[in-house]
Structures are given as structure tokens and as C-alpha cells.
Design an enzyme around this catalytic site. Structure first.
Site, PDB file in Angstrom:
ATOM      1  N   ASN A  53     -73.981  24.033 -47.162  1.00  0.00           N
ATOM      2  CA  ASN A  53     -73.007  24.647 -46.277  1.00  0.00           C
ATOM      3  C   ASN A  53     -73.385  26.095 -45.952  1.00  0.00           C
ATOM      4  O   ASN A  53     -73.070  26.605 -44.881  1.00  0.00           O
ATOM      5  CB  ASN A  53     -71.620  24.613 -46.924  1.00  0.00           C
ATOM      6  CG  ASN A  53     -71.117  23.190 -47.128  1.00  0.00           C
ATOM      7  OD1 ASN A  53     -71.637  22.246 -46.535  1.00  0.00           O
ATOM      8  ND2 ASN A  53     -70.106  23.021 -47.963  1.00  0.00           N
ATOM      9  N   TYR A  68     -71.890  12.727 -54.099  1.00  0.00           N
ATOM     10  CA  TYR A  68     -71.620  13.233 -55.458  1.00  0.00           C
ATOM     11  C   TYR A  68     -70.576  12.320 -56.065  1.00  0.00           C
ATOM     12  O   TYR A  68     -69.473  12.219 -55.541  1.00  0.00           O
ATOM     13  CB  TYR A  68     -71.090  14.667 -55.416  1.00  0.00           C
ATOM     14  CG  TYR A  68     -72.078  15.660 -54.830  1.00  0.00           C
ATOM     15  CD1 TYR A  68     -73.039  16.251 -55.637  1.00  0.00           C
ATOM     16  CD2 TYR A  68     -72.042  15.997 -53.477  1.00  0.00           C
ATOM     17  CE1 TYR A  68     -73.955  17.154 -55.111  1.00  0.00           C
ATOM     18  CE2 TYR A  68     -72.953  16.894 -52.941  1.00  0.00           C
ATOM     19  CZ  TYR A  68     -73.909  17.473 -53.758  1.00  0.00           C
ATOM     20  OH  TYR A  68     -74.810  18.360 -53.226  1.00  0.00           O
ATOM     21  N   GLU A  91     -74.742  18.678 -42.982  1.00  0.00           N
ATOM     22  CA  GLU A  91     -73.409  18.040 -42.978  1.00  0.00           C
ATOM     23  C   GLU A  91     -72.589  18.417 -41.741  1.00  0.00           C
ATOM     24  O   GLU A  91     -71.430  18.853 -41.857  1.00  0.00           O
ATOM     25  CB  GLU A  91     -72.646  18.402 -44.259  1.00  0.00           C
ATOM     26  CG  GLU A  91     -73.275  17.836 -45.499  1.00  0.00           C
ATOM     27  CD  GLU A  91     -72.452  17.998 -46.781  1.00  0.00           C
ATOM     28  OE1 GLU A  91     -71.441  18.716 -46.766  1.00  0.00           O
ATOM     29  OE2 GLU A  91     -72.836  17.381 -47.804  1.00  0.00           O
ATOM     30  N   GLU A 151     -79.079  15.303 -50.807  1.00  0.00           N
ATOM     31  CA  GLU A 151     -78.121  15.831 -51.796  1.00  0.00           C
ATOM     32  C   GLU A 151     -77.537  14.635 -52.527  1.00  0.00           C
ATOM     33  O   GLU A 151     -76.895  13.787 -51.909  1.00  0.00           O
ATOM     34  CB  GLU A 151     -76.980  16.606 -51.148  1.00  0.00           C
ATOM     35  CG  GLU A 151     -77.346  18.003 -50.713  1.00  0.00           C
ATOM     36  CD  GLU A 151     -76.149  18.794 -50.215  1.00  0.00           C
ATOM     37  OE1 GLU A 151     -75.055  18.710 -50.820  1.00  0.00           O
ATOM     38  OE2 GLU A 151     -76.319  19.489 -49.190  1.00  0.00           O
ATOM     39  N   GLN A 206     -77.638  20.504 -57.646  1.00  0.00           N
ATOM     40  CA  GLN A 206     -78.639  21.483 -57.301  1.00  0.00           C
ATOM     41  C   GLN A 206     -79.474  21.764 -58.549  1.00  0.00           C
ATOM     42  O   GLN A 206     -79.136  21.301 -59.625  1.00  0.00           O
ATOM     43  CB  GLN A 206     -77.971  22.763 -56.803  1.00  0.00           C
ATOM     44  CG  GLN A 206     -77.130  22.513 -55.552  1.00  0.00           C
ATOM     45  CD  GLN A 206     -76.515  23.776 -54.967  1.00  0.00           C
ATOM     46  OE1 GLN A 206     -76.792  24.882 -55.374  1.00  0.00           O
ATOM     47  NE2 GLN A 206     -75.643  23.601 -53.976  1.00  0.00           N
TER      48      GLN A 206
END
Ligand code: AHR
Length: 508
Positions: free
Chosen positions: A72, A244, A173, A292, A352
């Protein structure tokens, strides 16, 4: 006792193991960069201010590619803020994480860190507040040899040789309403097509990633991929996926089955991309960049609350999940999901690298350690070699509230014809029972079990134990409960475990 049987055969190779499948992600978020990879005042810091302890752990994990600088964050980032003398760089409001960005780490610093750990940089451009021109400027700065405004500025800033980045994300995103500069699928698809086309004029050798959905529960999932790829199919090489997983309402069994959902997510995106290919009569195939993915403790997702309550702090603690054995087993199965789709998922970034959902944890002026979830990553990155095998698997099932009946045992395998070695990666999702495993290796020219390790906790250990207090509390240990006899491998896998077997040719 649940049972599982696998059949491995060298003739059933799916694809070469994609080198970039074992990547990571460094975002200017929370303490990933500042006090994560970079902390000039830390006793282990090098002359450039990079933490030596984190460098060492990163070298041990050896991610093959690292995505940067967001996330982001990138959707409000001015890359020019991070070049030139550090003292002259502006401090900015980072609107994505409501933090203060000092710009002490920028392009050159990150490039030298990436060289130190010998990884490829996957660079992202800002398509939130910025667009085509700034993306081309950044690419010219990074990759053009010299003799132009931006490439000469890079040289003046100390890098005579181009950075030479191949892999570029066209934003981040962009389907998410939280994203700065959020767009509709049509708006983003057009922007990605035009930006990508212009970037290829600057450097025809780059590979481009279009934003897919932020996760499969987005209301626009599917329609987003379809429209975006319709607009930019010929320009891009990959479409991205993010996910996630976390445990909800104490439902550990469903959490342990997350990779079943991940398999479905991947297969849905492949189907959508291929439908666009057929409809548009395109000849090339779009690959998937799962750039991600990870697990997170539910309270830590994104850390947005903290950033809202105490905004504009320097490197606040955001998303600092601490992981136990359950998380490590889920991560193992997610790695299995990526590997078994490695013919189409050819880029993967576990997010991360440090502190923010991190594989590595570091404390300011303190120590750094590997979290439990780092071990399955490190093992598969190191041992998955040669070809991915199509494993014929049958396993007893267990029932879950969210994902129905799922296999208790989840496995993948690779075989390297050059070295004659194979690796088998196996999770036992049962929280209470050992699982009896039989692996039929008669289709592989192997005759020796050269190593076996297991990641598990002994009976009676609290299931929420982490590596915080004792950094080696949960690490892979030698596994003595396996035998290879007449090319059949047999083992009883402990409950809630991740086991890795290494096989080799018979001794000469
Ligand atoms: O990795 C943390 C954040 O999660 C990233 O910035 C964003 O892309 C995702 O939603």
C-alpha cells in the site's frame, strides 16, 4: 490413526521448480525497513546502517527475489524522495500507514542491501497517485545505461552500472477501496496497459505484473481479473494474487486447512486468465505472481488500528505477529500449494521479510531471530530442486467448518535428475493424532534416505509457544521415525507437524 499414501514417479514431472517462487517482500511499513533491515545505531550495523544480524538471517533464508517498496505504501510514494544525499531528503506523510517516512532508505540503499543478500529486486511503481511518466522515469533511472537525464542522475548518485531490474509490478492492490488512488477494473486495466507499453519502450526486456485481486473474498474477485486482463493481456506477463490467512474464533482446524482454499484461489485465477486468453485469441499464457502471501494473527492484520490511533510516528509497530507451530504448519501447506501449481505460479513472495508479519523478528537495539514460519520457507527454498513431481496422493480426511472435508496429510515432492536427489515436504494437519505415511518411491532412482527433519512441539507444550523468548524453541529437529525399505518410505508423522525427507541414489 489417519493414513496417507503418496506415489512418486520421475516420469510425472509437472515443471521445473521456478527459481522465483521463494521470494520475500520488504515494504516501507512499520518496522520492516527502519529497525528491521536498517538501523544505523544497532551494534551489528554496517557502514551503510544495515543490521548485520538481520543480513545474516536473510542470507540464511536466501529469498530468491524481494518485492519493494510496497505494498500500500507504493501508491503514495515519490521514488525521487529516496535518491541523493540523505540529509537533503524530505520527510513525508505516508498516507497508507499513517506514519512518517524519513526516506533514509531509498533506491540506492535498497539496491546495495539486495546485492549484499544476493537477491533479485522486484520493483513496484506507483499507479495510485502517479502514473505512466513517473513509472518510465523510475525505469530510466534504474535500467538505462547512461547519457540521459535520469540515468545520469543515477550515475551522479554513485551507481555507474544500471540496477538492471527485470520484474516490475504495475501498482499494488488497485482493486482495494483502501488503496490510495483506488480504481475500477477498467480504469486500472487501461492504465496498466498504457504504462506497461511505455515502460517496454524504455526497456523491452522487463517483465510486468498486473494487479489481480487483493484476496479471493473481494466482491470484485474474478470480474476484476477478467476486465484487467482484457485491457492489458498483450502487455503484461503476470497477474498478481495476495492472501493472508488467520485463525478465526478459535477454529484451528479450518485455519490448518487454509491451503485448500489457496489451491482453489490459484485455480480460479488460472481459469480466468485462460478464459481471457481464449476470448481474445491470444497465444501467450499469463503466469501468476503470488507476490504477497502469509499467515497473520487476527489482531495484527495490517496494524491499521495503531496507525489510526497514534498517527505519524516513525516506524510504529504494525502487524507484528508472533507465530507458533500451527502457523508454521499452515505456512508449510501454503508452500505446498504454491509448489504444486509451479507450472503457472512462477513468482511467490512471503510477506513480509522482517517484523511486519515477519519471517524474521528484530528488536530495536536488541536481537533478531527466525520465527517458526521461516523454517518451512528456508527448507523448501533450499531443497526443492529440479522438477516438481505430480504427487499421486490419497489421505484420510478431517472435517472443517470453513473448508469441509480436507486431507489430513498434505504433501509435495521434487526430483533433481542431475544430482539424483529428491525432497518430500509433508504436513500432518491433525492436532491430536500421528499420521501413518507411506511413500512409494519405486518410480524414482533413489535408494537412500539421507536426511529427515521434523518441525513440531513435544506433547504437553503450549500450542502458542513462539521463538520470542528462546529463539530455538521451535526449529526443525532430526526425525528418527522413518525407514526406506525396497524404495518404500514409511513414517509416523507427529501431530501438527511439518516433515521434510531427503532421498538420494543408492550408494555406489
Ligand atoms: O503486507 C501488508 C499489506 O498487505 C500490503 O501493504 C498490502 O499490499 C496488503 O494489503
Amino acid at each position: 490413526m489417519p493414513r496417507a499414501r503418496l506415489v512418486l514417479d520421475a516420469a510425472f514431472a509437472l515443471a521445473p521448480v521456478p527459481r522465483r517462487l521463494f521470494g520475500s517482500f520488504v515494504e516501507h511499513m512499520g518496522r520492516c525497513v527502519y529497525t528491521g533491515i536498517h538501523e544505523p545505531g544497532h551494534p551489528t550495523a554496517d557502514d551503510a546502517g544495515f543490521r548485520g544480524d538481520v543480513l545474516e538471517l536473510t542470507r540464511r533464508l536466501a529469498p530468491t527475489v524481494v518485492r519493494y517498496p510496497g505494498g500500500n505504501f507504493v501508491s503514495g510514494y515519490r521514488w525521487e524522495d529516496g535518491i541523493g544525499p540523505v540529509a537533503d531528503r524530505p520527510s513525508r506523510l505516508d498516507l497508507a500507514w499513517r506514519s512518517r517516512e524519513p526516506n533514509e532508505v531509498g533506491l540506492h540503499e535498497f539496491d546495495s542491501w539486495a546485492r549484499e543478500v544476493d537477491t533479485e529486486v522486484m520493483m513496484a511503481v506507483n499507479l495510485g497517485t502517479r502514473g505512466l511518466q513517473e513509472a518510465c522515469d523510475l525505469l530510466e533511472y534504474a535500467n538505462h545505461p547512461g547519457g540521459t537525464y535520469w540515468s545520469d542522475r543515477r550515475i551522479a548518485n554513485g551507481s555507474t552500472d544500471p540496477f538492471g531490474y527485470r520484474l516490475w509490478c504495475l501498482g499494488n492492490e488497485m482493486d482495494g477501496p483502501w488503496q490510495i488512488g483506488h480504481k475500477t477494473a477498467y480504469e486500472y486495466g487501461r492504465l496498466a496497459a498504457e504504462t506497461g507499453r511505455a515502460m517496454r519502450l524504455v526497456d523491452p526486456d522487463i517483465e510486468l505484473v498486473a494487479c489481480g485481486s487483493s484476496h479471493a473474498q473481494m466482491p470484485t474477485f474474478g470480474a476484476w481479473e477478467s476486465e484487467v486482463l482484457t485491457q492489458c493481456y498483450d502487455t503484461v506477463d503476470y497477474v498478481s494474487l495476495h492472501v493472508y490467512y488467520s485463525e478465526h474464533d478459535g477454529d484451528t482446524d479450518s485455519y490448518l486447512a487454509s491451503a485448500v482454499d489457496m489451491d482453489g484461489f490459484i485455480e480460479a485465477v488460472i481459469a480466468t486468465a485462460d478464459a481471457v486468453r481464449a476470448r481474445g485469441r491470444h497465444t501467450k499464457t499469463i503466469d501468476l505472481s503470488f507476490d504477497e502471501w502469509n499467515v497473520t494473527r487476527p489482531s495484527e492484520r495490517g496494524g491499521d488500528d495503531l496507525a489510526r490511533q497514534a498517527p505519524w510516528a516513525l516506524h510504529p509497530r504494525l502487524g507484528e505477529s508472533e507465530y507458533g507451530i500451527v502457523d508454521a504448519v499452515v505456512v508449510g501447506t501454503m508452500l505446498n500449494s504454491l509448489l504444486r501449481h509451479g507450472d503457472r505460479v512462477t513468482v511467490g513472495c512471503q510477506a513480509q521479510l522482517v517484523n511486519v508479519l515477519g519471517l524474521i523478528r528484530s528488536e530495536e537495539l536488541g536481537d533478531a531471530w527466525l520465527q517458526t514460519i521461516a523454517y518451512p520457507f528456508e527448507q523448501m527454498r533450499r531443497l526443492a530442486r529440479g522438477s516438481i513431481l505430480q504427487v499421486v496422493a490419497s489421505s484420510d480426511h478431517q472435517d472443517t467448518a470453513r473448508f469441509g472435508d480436507v486431507p489430513v496429510v498434505d504433501a509435495t515432492a521434487t526430483y533433481d535428475a542431475e544430482t539424483g536427489t529428491a525432497a518430500v515436504f509433508v504436513a500432518n494437519r491433525s492436532r491430536t493424532e500421528a499420521a501413518r505415511l507411506e511413500v512409494d518411491c519405486r518410480g524414482l532412482p533413489v535408494g537412500r534416505l539421507t536426511a529427515a527433519t521434523v518441525l513440531a512441539v513435544p506433547d504437553g507444550t503450549p500450542v502458542d509457544l513462539t521463538n520470542r523468548d528462546r529463539h530455538d524453541a521451535i526449529v526443525p529437529k532430526p526425525f528418527h521415525g522413518a525407514q526406506l525399505d525396497q524404495q518404500i518410505l514409511r513414517a509416523d508423522l507427529p501431530p501438527l507437524s511439518w516433515t521434510v525427507f531427503e532421498l538420494a541414489r543408492p550408494a555406489a
